[in-house]
Motif scaffolding. Structure first.
Motif, PDB file in Angstrom:
ATOM      1  N   ARG A  57       0.878  -1.163   0.000  1.00 24.53           N
ATOM      2  CA  ARG A  57       0.000   0.000   0.000  1.00 24.53           C
ATOM      3  C   ARG A  57       0.916   1.213   0.000  1.00 24.53           C
ATOM      4  O   ARG A  57       1.956   1.199   0.668  1.00 24.53           O
ATOM      5  N   ALA A 106       1.310  -1.608  10.955  1.00 30.28           N
ATOM      6  CA  ALA A 106       0.346  -1.383   9.875  1.00 30.28           C
ATOM      7  C   ALA A 106      -0.827  -0.532  10.343  1.00 30.28           C
ATOM      8  O   ALA A 106      -1.387   0.253   9.578  1.00 30.28           O
ATOM      9  N   ARG A 122       7.181  -8.176   5.985  1.00 31.56           N
ATOM     10  CA  ARG A 122       5.841  -7.637   6.080  1.00 31.56           C
ATOM     11  C   ARG A 122       5.788  -6.474   7.073  1.00 31.56           C
ATOM     12  O   ARG A 122       6.437  -6.489   8.118  1.00 31.56           O
ATOM     13  N   ASN A 123       4.998  -5.456   6.716  1.00 39.74           N
ATOM     14  CA  ASN A 123       4.751  -4.263   7.543  1.00 39.74           C
ATOM     15  C   ASN A 123       5.939  -3.309   7.625  1.00 39.74           C
ATOM     16  O   ASN A 123       5.890  -2.334   8.377  1.00 39.74           O
ATOM     17  N   ASN A 157       2.656  -5.047   2.428  1.00 33.95           N
ATOM     18  CA  ASN A 157       1.569  -5.921   2.875  1.00 33.95           C
ATOM     19  C   ASN A 157       1.961  -7.385   2.857  1.00 33.95           C
ATOM     20  O   ASN A 157       1.483  -8.175   3.660  1.00 33.95           O
TER      21      ASN A 157
END
Length: 743
Positions: free
Chosen positions: A256, A497, A547-548, A566
């Motif tokens: 994102r 996140a 991730r994140n 993501n």
């Protein structure tokens, strides 16, 4: 145009590039590849294909070869269009990559197969009893339109005595060898591949057998999603059962991200205009330009103007007195001012005509033209309308079979002799003799042309100077974007996140989402500059990325970007979190199917008929008549290949077990099934037949070869082409590998 003009104005025109720009574009990256997170074992590596390491020098050498071919084709070795130059570099890299992938996939399979094309094979293809059809059709090998074996033998003999010709002949032979070995390989595959009897039997039954009966179906949509609870245990179970379907053959990333565009303000536009006005005033005060500028510039005809030259040059500057200045004119984010430097007469004029091509058949407006008589009548009718003042552009859209020119009022604009020499003679002859406004109908092998001279043929040539002032964002504009992007990044906690989403909500921003990003992408929504994309890819595909992870605020020339990861999908079997969004709907369908099966099984314990089953379950009773196994579509159920297949395996006049489909669960009751005996002749084990263009088969097979290959593409880590006109100009004027001449 501006860059080439700089070269011309400085007295330099590129005539021969003896060691092109291909080499320089990788230099910086190769000397500092560690900044991209490459390990020592990957220094200077551009890809790994099926376990084989591809060095940057390998890609570089192929790109150089492709670019050199472009230079050989370039007329007189002179590059008039900077866009043509940039495109050639980009294509050189793209074609070089395609060749390497081909070598490492399909060509490797061909090599392992043992299929060869020998020198004797090539000789036989050229001068044997049955030479290749493509060679027989080559005018170089013909006399009076017929293939001439003695002429070919003479060409081969001469080439053996001349080093330059021998080199060209060897290249020609290699091209033949490359094409023919592919055809020979796939013919070899065709001879070796056989359809098993089970396949032959299936194909016969699928074409000739059918069933009739009834189906009771309950659609998955009858159960609400909210009533189905999907647990991690359900997801893990499904993933383990279908793990091969979710195996990654390459590195992928989901992100994102937010993009803040730096858009020049009205104040910035006013500043650029002020600069242009100042330049205009200065040029007027100068009176006459520097004589060196005039002597070193190049004459243009109307038809040879670079494609991106603003129309004001041909419409205004063209008709001005020498030394007059004009502008500023706005185009594509810039203001330009011009000075006319000199005038000359060309030996051949440029032309500017429009036409409407009338052919037999269906016109763009769907009206029919039955024959050549009707075509001529329509052409004369349109010519009369145009002479009477009708809009030729509208008529061209309605009637012209030449779609390319119809979109531009029937015209291709000003063209010079190099272009119109390729036109059919009647079209060209009218264009060279007609005067402005003249309308005629002329006939060619393509049909009838309703022609109008938009201008008189023009032999004028001019030299001109252009000064361009780009509307760029000023400090105030940049500072405003910088403030917003910095504020957002300060609200986000690394690895969190939730804080990313909270910051988005707090500032009322629109988030962009991109899934399954590969290492070979050239642009992302909102991010078009490849240099920016390369930097983003380098961050995304860092070996330690997880991730994140949240990126730093990336401030590029025209945008600022902040991203959150993501998903990190590595080569191999996917982790649950990587595919959760994909498999959750599939698991929900399975759980719905389980509930529907239970409902069917309970009702089937007491239901005596298929009609009663439908009544007890509330399912839809669907009649099926003459359904074939290769007919995957069922009434009221849409595409259901699994259910259709089951219809051919259930017992006659008995309710089947519940069958899970794509759209719902069904129970079938087959009343009639064709009894078909498969003839022995059908089961003959014949080899696969391959007809038509072998190239089509090649590309189909090659796609399979690519799918079966493991390709790790690191090209994004290296620059593969000059990014701006200014970079090209700098390189052209500074490198020692470029030869220049004064013009």
């Amino acid at each position: 145009m501006a860059v080439i003009q700089k070269l011309r104005n400085s007295g330099l025109v590129v005539v021969v590039i003896i060691a092109a720009l291909i080499l320089f574009v990788l230099g910086d990256a190769l000397s500092s590849s560690s900044r991209f997170g490459l390990g020592d074992n990957l220094q200077g590596v551009v890809a790994e294909i099926n376990g084989n390491t591809i060095k940057t020098k390998d890609l570089e050498a192929k790109a150089q070869e492709k670019f050199n071919s472009f230079l050989e084709r370039a007329q007189e070795g002179e590059l008039d269009e900077i866009e043509e130059f940039k495109m050639a570099i980009e294509q050189a890299w793209s074609q070089a990559w395609s060749d390497i992938v081909k070598d490492q996939t399909i060509n490797r399979e061909i090599e392992l197969s043992g299929v060869r094309i020998t020198e004797e094979d090539i000789k036989d293809m050229l001068t044997g009893p049955n030479p290749l059809e493509e060679l027989k059709a080559d005018p170089s090998f013909q006399t009076d339109g017929q293939y001439d074996r003695k002429k070919v033998e003479s060409i081969l003999k001469r080439a053996g005595k001349d080093k330059k010709q021998a080199k060209g002949l060897e290249k020609f032979k290699n091209e033949i060898r490359d094409r023919q070995i592919v055809k020979r390989y796939f013919n070899y595959l065709a001879k070796c591949n056989h359809k098993p009897k089970s396949t032959l039997k299936y194909e016969y039954l699928a074409s000739n057998g059918s069933v009739s009966g009834k189906i009771v179906s309950i659609n998955y949509s009858t159960i609400s999603d909210n009533s189905i609870k999907v647990t991690d245990s359900d997801l893990e179970k499904y993933l383990n059962k279908n793990r091969e379907q979710f195996k990654n053959k390459e590195e992928l990333r989901d992100i994102r991200y937010l993009v803040w565009k730096i858009i020049p303000s009205a104040e910035d536009s006013a500043y650029a205009l002020k600069q242009a006005m100042g330049a205009l005033t200065t040029m007027k005060q100068e009176g006459k330009p520097d004589t060196a500028l005039v002597s070193n510039s190049i004459f243009f005809s109307r038809g040879s103007l670079p494609k991106k030259t603003p129309k004001e040059v041909s419409e205004v500057v063209w008709n001005m007195p020498v030394n007059a200045v004009a502008g500023p004119y706005y185009k594509d984010g810039s203001y330009s001012v011009y000075r006319k430097l000199a005038v000359n007469k060309d030996t051949q004029p440029s032309i500017n005509v429009a036409h409407i091509l009338i052919q037999v058949g269906e016109a763009p407006n769907k009206q029919k033209i039955a024959d050549s008589v009707a075509a001529l009548a329509k052409a004369n009718e349109l010519a009369a309308q145009i002479k009477g003042g009708a809009d030729m552009g509208k008529l061209a859209l309605d009637w012209s079979a030449d779609k390319g020119s119809a979109q531009n009022g029937g015209s291709y604009g000003w063209v010079d002799k190099k272009t119109y020499d390729n036109y059919v003679a009647p079209y060209r002859d009218f264009a060279l003799r007609a005067r402005k406004g003249q309308v005629e109908v002329v006939k060619s092998q393509f049909g009838y042309h309703v022609m109008k001279a938009l201008e008189n043929p023009d032999s004028t040539q001019i030299k001109f100077e252009e000064q361009k002032f780009e509307i760029a964002a000023g400090k105030k504009t940049i500072d405003e974007v910088d403030k917003l992007s910095r504020k957002f990044r300060n609200l986000v906690v690394d690895g969190d996140a939730k804080s990313f989403q909270n910051a988005v909500d707090k500032m009322g921003l629109n988030v962009l989402v991109q899934k399954d990003i590969k290492t070979d992408v050239k642009n992302l929504p909102g991010i078009e500059d490849y240099s920016d994309v390369r930097d983003i890819l380098s961050w995304l595909f860092d070996a330690n990325r997880k991730r994140n992870d949240v990126s730093d605020r990336k401030a590029y020339n025209n945008i600022h970007v902040v991203m959150i990861v993501n998903s990190v999908k590595h080569i191999g079997y996917s982790e649950l979190d990587d595919v959760r969004e994909k498999i959750e709907p599939l698991v929900r369908i399975e759980l719905k199917a389980e509930k529907i099966r239970e409902k069917f099984e309970k009702a089937m314990a007491t239901a005596k008929t298929i009609e009663e089953l439908a009544q007890k379950t509330g399912g839809s009773l669907i009649p099926v008549e003459g359904v074939r196994i290769n007919q995957t579509f069922l009434p009221q159920m849409n595409n259901e290949p699994k259910i259709v297949g089951a219809l051919f395996g259930v017992a006659l006049k008995k309710m089947s077990q519940p069958i899970d489909g794509y759209n719902g669960v069904a129970v079938a009751y087959i009343e009639k099934r064709d009894k078909i005996e498969v003839p022995k002749s059908v089961l003959t084990n014949t080899s696969l037949q391959i007809s038509g263009d072998m190239a089509n088969y090649f590309f189909t097979e090659r796609s399979y070869a690519l799918k079966a290959s493991e390709i790790r593409d690191y090209r994004y880590k290296y620059s593969q082409g000059p990014l701006t006109d200014e970079e090209i100009y700098t390189q052209l004027t500074q490198t020692n590998n470029i030869k220049f001449e004064l013009k």
